[in-house]
Design an enzyme around this catalytic site. Structure first.
Site, short mmCIF file in Angstrom:
data_model
loop_
_atom_site.label_atom_id
_atom_site.label_comp_id
_atom_site.label_asym_id
_atom_site.label_seq_id
_atom_site.Cartn_x
_atom_site.Cartn_y
_atom_site.Cartn_z
N HIS A 199 1.94 4.68 -2.93
CA HIS A 199 1.96 6.00 -2.76
C HIS A 199 3.46 6.47 -3.21
O HIS A 199 3.70 7.66 -3.58
CB HIS A 199 1.72 6.47 -1.22
CG HIS A 199 0.49 6.25 -0.81
ND1 HIS A 199 -0.58 6.65 -1.55
CD2 HIS A 199 -0.26 5.57 0.38
CE1 HIS A 199 -1.78 6.31 -0.89
NE2 HIS A 199 -1.54 5.65 0.28
N HIS A 222 0.85 -1.23 -0.01
CA HIS A 222 0.05 0.18 0.17
C HIS A 222 0.86 1.18 0.09
O HIS A 222 0.64 2.17 -0.74
CB HIS A 222 -0.97 0.03 1.27
CG HIS A 222 -1.77 1.16 1.31
ND1 HIS A 222 -3.20 1.26 0.65
CD2 HIS A 222 -1.59 2.68 1.77
CE1 HIS A 222 -3.65 2.39 1.10
NE2 HIS A 222 -2.81 3.23 1.71
N GLU A 223 1.83 1.16 0.96
CA GLU A 223 2.53 2.52 0.82
C GLU A 223 3.68 2.38 -0.35
O GLU A 223 3.91 3.70 -0.80
CB GLU A 223 3.63 2.44 2.33
CG GLU A 223 2.48 2.35 3.53
CD GLU A 223 1.56 3.58 3.64
OE1 GLU A 223 1.86 4.56 3.09
OE2 GLU A 223 0.51 3.21 4.53
#
Length: 377
Positions: free
Chosen positions: A33, A29-30
């Site tokens: 980003h 997920h990170e």
């Protein structure tokens, strides 16, 4: 000695699988980003898996601090110009930045770039799920069991509707049924909701309406779940099972379909909660996810990977909810900014983030309470 042995068993059997699942999901997920932020020229100050004190860390040549933190219940990427892990803008710092520093400040980037960076986190979760599902389909194929009713339980919804042994389920509410697992999937998420079954009885095709009963059942690991039941049993034998083998392209298509099914089931459940057709006591928090991770790990690494895919979809979807503090909240702010042609005021954003924090904390406490209640039950 028994206490020590029990603690070791709990650590290896529950905590380790839970940390594996959560770390993989949070990292990707990170990473979503991070990757899009770098592509857009945003300075990344911190990449953290977990919150709180740093346990391990290193700084790369771009000045990003990569770290593993003590509380493994999430993670964050902190950009240039962020005040905190929730990516709240630090207006005091932004005002003091030099021209070169302003070029890499996240909050000074064009709207579409900020939106792309925010959306990339949930998107990475969906991509991770597709990759895992596709890998499993390529490796193992998919077992399809004939959707035939071999036995109808007495006093069940199926018996009341007129289902008979030997009937084959062709479709449910117009959705084609290929395997008995499809019947179980649809029925379990449709308690007390009328379903139109299209059946094949010795070559005759006809429809029956069946309303699944809501019952509490054991999932095989001691976890009690309220699901829909119609009371039909399939007694499988090896002649009923067909293994479909997939190439990489076909597996990817099937994986996208499987990811869509997880999203649809989750949104259907949430929607039924909102309209009062479903109880919210099945919402799970970290305690129950940890127990389920340990349970699934007993079935093998591939089963744990599939659970990781499901959790990844759930995390990606939840993060898209329009709640300030979550990615969806940031995207909602950006949508308002696009309409107004200017950002919301600092005061409005501050109030929004406070409300969002309260909502997230409430949901976490509520889900944890559900976990404890389910374990006690």
């Amino acid at each position: 000695m028994e206490l020590i042995a029990g603690s070791g068993s709990f650590l290896l059997g529950t905590i380790v699988p839970f940390l594996f699942v959560l770390t993989v999901v949070v990292f990707f997920h990170e990473l979503g980003h991070f990757a899009v932020a770098r592509w857009c020229g945003v300075g990344v100050r911190t990449f953290s898996v977990g919150f709180g004190p740093e346990l391990l860390g290193a700084t790369d040549k771009h000045g990003t601090r990569w770290k593993l933190s003590a509380i493994p219940l999430g993670g964050y990427v902190k950009f240039a110009g962020d005040e905190n892990a929730a990516s709240v803008p630090d207006n005091a710092e932004l005002a003091k930045m030099s021209e070169s520093e302003r070029e890499e400040a996240f909050h000074l980037k064009p709207l579409w770039q900020r939106a792309a960076v925010v959306f990339a986190g949930p998107l990475a979760n969906f991509i991770l799920a597709v990759v895992i599902f596709a890998g499993v389909f390529v490796t193992l194929g998919e077992s399809i069991t004939v959707p035939r009713v071999d036995r109808v339980q007495e006093a069940s919804a199926a018996e009341a509707a007129g289902v008979e042994s030997g009937d084959i389920v062709v479709a449910i509410d117009g959705e084609p049924i290929e395997a008995f697992a499809d019947v179980q999937r649809i029925v379990s998420f449709s308690a007390e909701r009328p379903l139109v079954f299209t059946l094949d009885r010795a070559g005759t095709i006809f429809d029956l309406t069946i309303v699944p009963e809501r019952r509490e059942v054991d999932d095989g690991f001691g976890n009690m779940q309220r699901v829909g039941i119609i009371g039909v049993v399939h007694e499988a034998n090896e002649n009923d099972v067909t293994v479909i083998e997939y190439g990489p392209l076909e597996a990817t298509g099937r994986a996208v379909e499987q990811t869509g099914i997880v999203i649809t089931q989750s949104l259907t459940y949430i929607g039924r909660i909102l309209v009062g057709q479903e109880s919210a006591d099945q919402l799970s928090g970290p305690v129950r996810v940890a127990k389920i991770s340990g349970d699934v790990a007993t079935l093998g690494f591939l089963a744990l990977l599939q659970l990781t895919a499901v959790i990844s979809v759930s995390i990606g979807m939840v993060n898209l909810f329009p709640i300030p503090m979550l990615d969806g909240g940031h995207l909602a702010f950006y949508a308002i900014e696009a309409v107004r042609r200017k950002p919301l005021s600092e005061r409005s954003q501050e109030i929004g983030f406070r409300i969002g924090l309260a909502m997230v904390m409430f949901l976490m406490v509520f889900a944890t309470w559900n976990d404890i209640a389910n374990l006690m039950r």
